[in-house]
Design a protein around this motif. Structure first.
Motif, PDB file in Angstrom:
ATOM      1  N   GLY A 156       3.580   3.909 -19.415  1.00 23.09           N
ATOM      2  CA  GLY A 156       4.611   2.713 -19.331  1.00 23.09           C
ATOM      3  C   GLY A 156       5.580   3.138 -17.688  1.00 23.09           C
ATOM      4  O   GLY A 156       6.136   1.766 -17.164  1.00 23.09           O
ATOM      5  N   ILE A 157       4.867   2.910 -16.703  1.00 20.91           N
ATOM      6  CA  ILE A 157       5.531   3.570 -15.786  1.00 20.91           C
ATOM      7  C   ILE A 157       4.691   2.190 -14.926  1.00 20.91           C
ATOM      8  O   ILE A 157       3.233   2.009 -14.553  1.00 20.91           O
ATOM      9  CB  ILE A 157       5.344   5.421 -14.621  1.00 20.91           C
ATOM     10  N   GLU A 158       5.538   1.700 -13.795  1.00 22.78           N
ATOM     11  CA  GLU A 158       5.208   0.375 -12.866  1.00 22.78           C
ATOM     12  C   GLU A 158       4.869   0.763 -10.958  1.00 22.78           C
ATOM     13  O   GLU A 158       4.545  -0.393 -10.829  1.00 22.78           O
ATOM     14  CB  GLU A 158       6.339  -0.199 -13.428  1.00 22.78           C
ATOM     15  N   GLY A 159       5.347   1.973 -11.292  1.00 21.25           N
ATOM     16  CA  GLY A 159       4.441   2.444  -9.894  1.00 21.25           C
ATOM     17  C   GLY A 159       5.418   3.550  -9.418  1.00 21.25           C
ATOM     18  O   GLY A 159       5.485   4.495  -9.533  1.00 21.25           O
ATOM     19  N   LEU A 160       5.356   3.473  -8.077  1.00 19.23           N
ATOM     20  CA  LEU A 160       6.487   4.120  -7.319  1.00 19.23           C
ATOM     21  C   LEU A 160       7.468   3.992  -6.255  1.00 19.23           C
ATOM     22  O   LEU A 160       7.071   2.533  -5.807  1.00 19.23           O
ATOM     23  CB  LEU A 160       5.523   5.287  -6.047  1.00 19.23           C
ATOM     24  N   VAL A 161       8.321   4.641  -5.981  1.00 20.80           N
ATOM     25  CA  VAL A 161       9.839   4.755  -5.005  1.00 20.80           C
ATOM     26  C   VAL A 161       9.399   6.348  -3.962  1.00 20.80           C
ATOM     27  O   VAL A 161       9.220   7.228  -4.294  1.00 20.80           O
ATOM     28  CB  VAL A 161      10.845   4.750  -5.284  1.00 20.80           C
ATOM     29  N   VAL A 162       9.417   5.343  -2.750  1.00 19.29           N
ATOM     30  CA  VAL A 162       9.341   5.967  -1.186  1.00 19.29           C
ATOM     31  C   VAL A 162      10.324   6.026  -0.844  1.00 19.29           C
ATOM     32  O   VAL A 162      11.204   5.328  -0.618  1.00 19.29           O
ATOM     33  CB  VAL A 162       7.925   5.918  -0.695  1.00 19.29           C
ATOM     34  N   LYS A 163      10.809   7.551  -0.696  1.00 23.27           N
ATOM     35  CA  LYS A 163      12.140   7.860   0.055  1.00 23.27           C
ATOM     36  C   LYS A 163      11.878   8.960   1.311  1.00 23.27           C
ATOM     37  O   LYS A 163      11.034   9.726   1.219  1.00 23.27           O
ATOM     38  CB  LYS A 163      13.055   8.574  -1.078  1.00 23.27           C
ATOM     39  N   ARG A 164      12.584   8.367   2.010  1.00 21.94           N
ATOM     40  CA  ARG A 164      12.488  10.113   3.895  1.00 21.94           C
ATOM     41  C   ARG A 164      13.507  11.160   3.178  1.00 21.94           C
ATOM     42  O   ARG A 164      14.674  10.545   2.637  1.00 21.94           O
ATOM     43  CB  ARG A 164      13.308   9.077   4.715  1.00 21.94           C
ATOM     44  N   LEU A 165      12.361  12.970   2.965  1.00 21.87           N
ATOM     45  CA  LEU A 165      13.226  13.909   2.565  1.00 21.87           C
ATOM     46  C   LEU A 165      14.986  13.756   3.609  1.00 21.87           C
ATOM     47  O   LEU A 165      15.902  14.544   3.487  1.00 21.87           O
ATOM     48  CB  LEU A 165      12.653  14.632   2.955  1.00 21.87           C
ATOM     49  N   THR A 207       0.916  -1.380  -0.088  1.00 24.85           N
ATOM     50  CA  THR A 207      -0.434  -0.194   0.093  1.00 24.85           C
ATOM     51  C   THR A 207       0.934   1.089  -0.005  1.00 24.85           C
ATOM     52  O   THR A 207       2.153   1.083   0.363  1.00 24.85           O
ATOM     53  CB  THR A 207      -0.396   0.072   1.483  1.00 24.85           C
ATOM     54  N   LEU A 208      -0.118   2.575  -0.747  1.00 23.15           N
ATOM     55  CA  LEU A 208       0.580   3.844  -0.813  1.00 23.15           C
ATOM     56  C   LEU A 208       1.237   4.446   0.931  1.00 23.15           C
ATOM     57  O   LEU A 208       0.785   4.279   2.023  1.00 23.15           O
ATOM     58  CB  LEU A 208       0.017   4.987  -1.611  1.00 23.15           C
ATOM     59  N   PRO A 209       2.815   3.821   1.090  1.00 16.82           N
ATOM     60  CA  PRO A 209       2.927   5.083   2.533  1.00 16.82           C
ATOM     61  C   PRO A 209       2.390   6.080   2.667  1.00 16.82           C
ATOM     62  O   PRO A 209       2.525   6.912   1.326  1.00 16.82           O
ATOM     63  CB  PRO A 209       4.089   4.985   2.702  1.00 16.82           C
ATOM     64  N   ASP A 253       3.560  15.199  -2.055  1.00 23.14           N
ATOM     65  CA  ASP A 253       1.993  14.824  -1.448  1.00 23.14           C
ATOM     66  C   ASP A 253       1.544  13.889  -1.637  1.00 23.14           C
ATOM     67  O   ASP A 253       1.400  13.727  -3.261  1.00 23.14           O
ATOM     68  CB  ASP A 253       1.894  16.199  -2.898  1.00 23.14           C
ATOM     69  N   PRO A 254       1.457  12.909  -0.428  1.00 24.04           N
ATOM     70  CA  PRO A 254       0.758  11.886  -1.320  1.00 24.04           C
ATOM     71  C   PRO A 254      -0.464  11.538  -2.183  1.00 24.04           C
ATOM     72  O   PRO A 254      -0.576  11.007  -2.790  1.00 24.04           O
ATOM     73  CB  PRO A 254       0.363  11.611   0.770  1.00 24.04           C
ATOM     74  N   GLU A 255      -1.319  12.318  -2.548  1.00 21.78           N
ATOM     75  CA  GLU A 255      -2.554  12.674  -3.026  1.00 21.78           C
ATOM     76  C   GLU A 255      -1.924  12.422  -4.540  1.00 21.78           C
ATOM     77  O   GLU A 255      -2.848  12.077  -5.497  1.00 21.78           O
ATOM     78  CB  GLU A 255      -3.875  13.801  -2.691  1.00 21.78           C
ATOM     79  N   LEU A 256      -0.865  13.777  -4.606  1.00 23.64           N
ATOM     80  CA  LEU A 256      -0.739  13.536  -6.094  1.00 23.64           C
ATOM     81  C   LEU A 256      -0.103  12.124  -6.325  1.00 23.64           C
ATOM     82  O   LEU A 256      -0.316  11.279  -7.540  1.00 23.64           O
ATOM     83  CB  LEU A 256       0.402  14.731  -6.240  1.00 23.64           C
ATOM     84  N   ALA A 257       0.890  11.763  -5.337  1.00 30.92           N
ATOM     85  CA  ALA A 257       1.451  10.678  -5.417  1.00 30.92           C
ATOM     86  C   ALA A 257       0.706   9.306  -6.103  1.00 30.92           C
ATOM     87  O   ALA A 257       0.764   8.524  -6.795  1.00 30.92           O
ATOM     88  CB  ALA A 257       2.423  10.005  -4.278  1.00 30.92           C
ATOM     89  N   ALA A 258      -0.774   9.315  -5.046  1.00 26.31           N
ATOM     90  CA  ALA A 258      -2.090   8.748  -5.670  1.00 26.31           C
ATOM     91  C   ALA A 258      -2.241   8.770  -6.744  1.00 26.31           C
ATOM     92  O   ALA A 258      -2.666   7.377  -7.389  1.00 26.31           O
ATOM     93  CB  ALA A 258      -3.210   7.762  -4.855  1.00 26.31           C
TER      94      ALA A 258
END
Length: 301
Positions: free
Chosen positions: A169-178, A14-16, A154-159
């Motif tokens: 062709g984008i297969e998903g997301l990568v999430v990193k801590r600032l 799930t999206l962090p 912005d998690p809403e934009l990421a969603a």
């Protein structure tokens, strides 16, 4: 030149969502490190293999980077408005003679998502937020084919990206801590993918040791029955052949394959067993139809 150990990502379902997170689109290409030395450019695959000759267009573009700069990113090929993984594989497998021609007909783009060194200064210990600013300041004036990946906090934009970008062709997301330093060799990033990607045990292969054709896999959580992958790409055939050449305990190269396994569309096929097994990352929509696609050998395991 020593191999650059790249950061890795752990899969999440799930999206962090939490303060202090950054979200980037995950491009479906080949991981590539660009090293701008004082005299030249070196392109390194995730495995550590040098692939400069396969991407002369990117090597030429990277000449504009300051000497002593190291970038981490993904090489992609755009076709009809979306990235095409098969075309990236074709570029990666190009011989020195064919690479310049393919660079003209299938130009590569580089989606950079981190800077490790900048003009001779090691910045891996700095927070991602700062490295991101350095990356953007470095690449935006240069323009394509070297470009920073999009990023949002912005998690809403990421969603929204996650739901709408697969058409490109984008297969998903990568999430990193600032506040995170560059986690070389560690799975400290997170990845959320649309496709079902998992690791499988490689218990054998079809073809010959010098020219393997497909892998015989056992997928954890399946019924444990072996299944045959789709045909291997040229880079994977070469990598597997090199890996087999350095192993002991497997069947001798001249030995005929003896066990058999059922392959989709082919029936019973003979294969050569591996002892001990290898690991591979595979992608599939269903475990049997179509056959799993092998993305890479997991030589890091």
């Amino acid at each position: 030149m020593s191999r650059v150990r790249v950061a890795l990502a752990a899969t999440v379902r799930t999206l962090p969502r939490a303060p202090g997170l950054a979200y980037e689109p995950k491009f479906d290409g080949h991981r590539l490190v660009i090293l701008r030395t004082p005299d030249s450019v070196v392109l390194q695959a995730r495995s550590g293999r040098i692939v400069t000759g396969a991407f002369p267009d990117l090597a030429r573009a990277a000449q504009r980077l300051p000497a002593g700069t190291v970038l981490d990113g993904e090489v992609v090929v755009w076709h009809e408005g979306r990235t095409d993984f098969a075309l990236v594989q074709r570029r990666a497998a190009a011989t020195a003679a064919r690479a310049p021609m393919l660079a003209q007909s299938l130009p590569a783009s580089y989606a950079a998502f981190d800077v490790l060194e900048l003009a001779g200064v090691d910045v891996r210990g700095r927070p991602y937020e700062r490295r991101r600013a350095l990356l953007v300041d470095l690449l935006l004036p240069l323009g394509p084919p070297l470009q920073p990946v999009p990023m949002t906090t912005d998690p809403e934009l990421a969603a929204t990206w996650y739901e709408t970008l697969p058409a490109s062709g984008i297969e998903g997301l990568v999430v990193k801590r600032l506040d995170q330093s560059y986690p070389a060799g560690r799975r400290a990033w997170q990845k959320l993918r649309h496709t079902d990607v998992r690791d499988a045990a490689v218990i054998g292969y079809t073809g010959t040791p010098r020219r393997p054709a497909a892998l015989v896999l056992v997928v954890p959580g399946d019924d444990e029955a072996p299944l045959v992958s789709s045909p291997l790409s040229a880079p994977l055939r070469r990598e597997l052949s090199e890996t087999l050449a350095g192993r002991t305990g497997d069947a001798p190269a001249g030995a005929a394959p003896s066990p058999t396994v059922t392959a989709v569309g082919l029936g019973e096929v003979a294969y050569r067993p591996l002892d001990p097994p290898l690991s591979a990352e595979i992608r599939h929509t269903s475990l049997r139809h179509p056959p799993p696609e092998v993305l890479r050998l997991r030589t890091d395991l």
